[in-house]
Design an enzyme around this catalytic site. Structure first.
Site, short mmCIF file in Angstrom:
data_model
loop_
_atom_site.label_atom_id
_atom_site.label_comp_id
_atom_site.label_asym_id
_atom_site.label_seq_id
_atom_site.Cartn_x
_atom_site.Cartn_y
_atom_site.Cartn_z
N ALA A 78 28.07 -42.64 7.92
CA ALA A 78 26.68 -42.88 8.48
C ALA A 78 25.92 -43.82 7.64
O ALA A 78 25.33 -44.81 7.90
CB ALA A 78 26.10 -41.59 8.58
N LYS A 136 42.62 -47.70 20.42
CA LYS A 136 42.71 -46.32 21.15
C LYS A 136 42.40 -46.68 22.81
O LYS A 136 41.20 -47.33 22.96
CB LYS A 136 41.64 -45.45 20.59
CG LYS A 136 41.33 -44.26 21.52
CD LYS A 136 40.10 -43.51 20.96
CE LYS A 136 39.54 -42.51 21.82
NZ LYS A 136 38.55 -41.59 20.99
N TYR A 166 20.68 -42.13 29.48
CA TYR A 166 21.76 -42.70 28.84
C TYR A 166 22.39 -42.08 27.72
O TYR A 166 21.74 -41.46 26.83
CB TYR A 166 21.47 -44.21 28.10
CG TYR A 166 22.57 -44.80 27.29
CD1 TYR A 166 23.63 -45.29 28.01
CD2 TYR A 166 22.60 -44.54 25.90
CE1 TYR A 166 24.87 -45.68 27.45
CE2 TYR A 166 23.80 -45.13 25.34
CZ TYR A 166 24.78 -45.51 26.05
OH TYR A 166 25.87 -46.14 25.51
P1 FAD Z 1 29.08 -37.30 5.09
O1 FAD Z 1 30.40 -37.93 5.26
O2 FAD Z 1 29.32 -35.65 4.71
O3 FAD Z 1 28.55 -37.86 3.97
C1 FAD Z 1 27.41 -37.24 3.24
C2 FAD Z 1 26.81 -38.24 1.99
O4 FAD Z 1 25.88 -37.66 1.52
C3 FAD Z 1 28.26 -38.33 1.22
O5 FAD Z 1 28.22 -39.70 0.49
C4 FAD Z 1 27.54 -37.63 -0.04
O6 FAD Z 1 27.85 -37.84 -1.52
C5 FAD Z 1 25.96 -37.63 -0.15
N1 FAD Z 1 25.21 -36.57 -0.38
C6 FAD Z 1 25.20 -35.27 -0.11
N2 FAD Z 1 24.22 -34.78 -1.09
C7 FAD Z 1 23.85 -35.56 -2.13
C8 FAD Z 1 23.10 -35.57 -2.96
N3 FAD Z 1 22.45 -34.24 -3.28
N4 FAD Z 1 22.74 -36.72 -3.51
C9 FAD Z 1 23.44 -37.78 -3.33
N5 FAD Z 1 24.15 -37.99 -2.15
C10 FAD Z 1 24.43 -36.84 -1.46
N6 FAD Z 1 33.35 -38.50 14.58
C11 FAD Z 1 33.95 -39.31 15.23
O7 FAD Z 1 33.27 -40.35 15.89
N7 FAD Z 1 35.42 -39.45 15.76
C12 FAD Z 1 35.90 -38.36 15.20
O8 FAD Z 1 37.15 -38.49 15.64
C13 FAD Z 1 35.26 -37.46 14.49
N8 FAD Z 1 36.21 -36.22 14.09
C14 FAD Z 1 35.39 -35.24 13.27
C15 FAD Z 1 36.18 -34.15 12.98
C16 FAD Z 1 35.62 -33.24 12.36
C17 FAD Z 1 36.22 -31.81 12.02
C18 FAD Z 1 34.19 -33.34 11.76
C19 FAD Z 1 33.42 -32.13 10.98
C20 FAD Z 1 33.40 -34.56 12.07
C21 FAD Z 1 34.07 -35.54 12.82
N9 FAD Z 1 33.46 -36.74 13.25
C22 FAD Z 1 34.05 -37.59 14.14
C23 FAD Z 1 32.22 -37.00 12.92
C24 FAD Z 1 32.15 -37.91 11.63
O9 FAD Z 1 32.93 -37.51 10.76
C25 FAD Z 1 30.71 -37.94 10.90
O10 FAD Z 1 29.96 -38.34 11.94
C26 FAD Z 1 30.98 -39.18 10.01
O11 FAD Z 1 31.81 -39.12 9.13
C27 FAD Z 1 29.50 -39.38 9.24
O12 FAD Z 1 29.37 -38.50 8.55
P2 FAD Z 1 28.11 -38.53 7.15
O13 FAD Z 1 28.08 -39.79 6.67
O14 FAD Z 1 26.86 -38.36 8.30
O15 FAD Z 1 28.20 -37.13 6.43
#
Ligand code: FAD
Length: 529
Positions: free
Chosen positions: A26, A88, A463
């Site tokens: 994200a 895919k 949507y």
């Molecule tokens: P995260 O990857 O958790 O990143 C969080 C970030 O915040 C990290 O960089 C961390 O270092 C940082 N952070 C946290 N606390 C602090 C702090 N105190 N100080 C500084 N930095 C901090 N989506 C799909 O589209 N297709 C899929 O097939 C799919 N499969 C999935 C399967 C599972 C089991 C899960 C749980 C999710 C899946 N998703 C899928 C969703 C997808 O993985 C997430 O939407 C995507 O990876 C985004 O994650 P994120 O960046 O929001 O969070």
């Protein structure tokens, strides 16, 4: 026109200083997209912790994702090899109806004949046991492991629009169904986007955010880091994953759980090595129903990403891991497991004051239809569309929040349909899918769909990325809800519909004969030919 009147028209100046907290998919998608949208007119700092890892999953996407790469000015050859990406064409559902049964939810619009969708015709005149093979060209291509592109890069012959690589967004192409999405390694994509964004001026700070500072109005003024002092900004983007450090923790925005309707709250994941020269790369994500949920299989160039999504109310983590290892077989023996607790639902509002949550911090539903990255992409597009100015016009925030809410609530309904529709009833987990609460609006729709296959007038009206044909696929594929053809089809000559079924089969046969396999296609791409 006077200067004063001109500035009235121009409105307040857009905010210029953005701080993104979090460097998972994200965070980096947001940083890359904002630089592509605004260039150096906006200063962007991304801070990510070396102590908190990313979620490490999220590798299958929606077909709209191509607009993300196009917006960044990236061609497939630029980023796909670097991310071990594959194509895919569908989600393949196995055993949702009964053991041994499978069907596809492909990226392919449903044809109509005489004003009725082909699925409706198929219910009246089923030409085989497989509605997906009869109604969609794609189903045969996936069964045969085909790539959607010829070796020279041409897209398969279909009624699809190529966009000439010009920047495009989901909004412009709503209604047009592109024939494929991607699988990629999440950490490689984050790395790729890190390079992309930092080369274009994004400041990258690796540090742990200790706390979030609020001003007297309760707006975020800064985040305090362990080693880089305070990072100040105008707009803060919370990409801290399930922790939602800014939005939920600091600003106290409540979380609206979907767990009553979608009980799967846990996952265990494995990264299983594969040899592209030996193993066929299936051009689809597979979702195989299990005793307490389902297992995903995502084929990449170098490995398979796989995981069991399950409900803790029905299964313990160690049993889920054992089941997954047995499912994969000997290749999983030495691979470490990643156990994940999932927060299912959404923040009440994803944008509060000057803080926008994007990614898991905003909301998440189980990855049955690979919607996590789609939520991120859609949210970023909406952020650009509703980007704030110094006057922080609250209507822009409200519009953003309702767009994001609609997408998640709509997807929630669609996912619930998979369980309500599943014919298998072989244990308590699956029997409970019949009696579990469903969202009120979906309960009404389910009644309507028993009389008439879903169309634009009866699916979730806002949507949410899923057209009516997707609902048709799940209803006909899962098989637990009786769906009837329209009575009018009794009175209309079926010859045109039968000809359409025939033409789909013929088209599929021709394409299976002329398209390469995924393995052949990606070998060529990697060789740079
Ligand atoms: P995260 O990857 O958790 O990143 C969080 C970030 O915040 C990290 O960089 C961390 O270092 C940082 N952070 C946290 N606390 C602090 C702090 N105190 N100080 C500084 N930095 C901090 N989506 C799909 O589209 N297709 C899929 O097939 C799919 N499969 C999935 C399967 C599972 C089991 C899960 C749980 C999710 C899946 N998703 C899928 C969703 C997808 O993985 C997430 O939407 C995507 O990876 C985004 O994650 P994120 O960046 O929001 O969070």
């Amino acid at each position: 026109m006077t200067h004063a009147r001109a500035s009235e028209h121009h409105g307040a100046d857009a905010v210029r200083n953005v701080v993104i907290v979090g460097g998972g998919t994200a965070g980096w998608m947001t940083a890359a997209y904002l630089t592509a949208a605004f260039g150096d007119r906006v200063g962007i700092t991304l801070v990510e912790s070396a102590d908190v890892g990313t979620i490490g999953v999220g590798e299958a996407t929606f077909s709209d994702i191509r607009h993300f790469f196009e917006f960044l000015g990236l061609a497939e050859q630029d980023w796909m090899p670097a991310c071990n990406a594959t194509y895919k064409l569908a989600v393949r559902f196995e055993d949702w109806r009964e053991p041994g049964h499978h069907f596809y939810h492909p990226f392919e619009q449903l044809r109509s004949v005489k004003g009725f969708p082909l699925t409706d015709w198929w219910l009246r005149h089923p030409t085989s046991e497989r509605f997906d093979l009869d109604c969609f060209v794609m189903a045969s291509l996936i069964d045969a492991g085909r790539s959607p592109r010829h070796l020279d890069g041409r897209l398969l012959e279909q009624e699809f629009v190529e966009t000439d690589g010009l920047p495009s967004t989901i909004a412009e192409y709503q209604g047009a169904q592109f024939p494929y999405a991607y699988h990629f390694e999440a950490h490689l994509l984050a790395k790729y986007l890190t390079r992309y964004a930092t080369r274009r001026g994004v400041r990258h700070v690796v540090d742990h955010v200790l706390d979030v500072g609020l001003d007297e109005r309760g707006w975020v003024s800064h985040v305090r880091t362990a080693e880089h002092g305070s990072l100040e900004g105008d707009l803060f983007v919370d990409c801290t994953g399930f922790r939602a450090l800014l939005l939920n923790k600091a600003l106290g925005e409540p979380f609206v759980s979907y767990q009553d309707t979608l009980p799967n709250d846990s996952a265990v994941a494995l990264q299983v090595p594969m040899d592209m020269d030996k193993d066929a790369i299936r051009p689809c994500t597979t979702a195989t129903a299990q005793d307490a949920g389902w297992i995903w299989t995502i084929p990449l160039i170098s490995r398979i990403g796989t995981g069991y999504v399950y409900a803790r109310d029905y299964m313990e983590p160690e049993d889920a891991e054992r089941t997954l290892r047995e499912f994969v077989g000997p290749a999983a023996a030495d691979v470490p497991a990643n156990h994940i607790r999932m927060r299912i639902g959404r923040s009440r509002r994803s944008w509060v004051n000057n803080c926008v949550a994007i990614g898991l911090s905003s909301g998440f539903v189980e990855p049955l239809e690979s919607t996590g990255i789609f939520f991120i992409h859609y949210a970023i597009e909406q952020l650009v569309k509703h980007y704030p100015a110094a006057d922080w016009d609250s209507s822009l925030r409200d519009l953003y929040n309702s767009a994001v809410t609609n997408v998640m609530d709509g997807v929630r309904e669609f996912l619930v349909l998979h369980y309500r529709g599943a014919k298998r009833q072989d244990n308590q987990y699956w029997r409970d899918t019949r009696t579990r609460t469903v969202p009120d609006a979906l309960a009404e729709r389910l009644e309507l769909w028993e009389s008439k296959v879903p169309d634009a007038g009866t699916v979730h009206p806002r949507y949410h990325g899923l057209p009516p044909y997707s609902y048709n696929c799940i209803l006909l594929g899962t098989g637990g809800i009786q769906v009837k053809p329209s009575p009018a089809l009794d009175l209309i000559d079926e010859k045109y519909a039968l000809a359409e079924f025939q033409s789909i089969r013929e088209k599929a046969r021709t394409l299976v004969g002329s398209l390469p396999t995924q393995n052949e296609y990606f070998k060529r791409m990697r060789d740079g030919r």
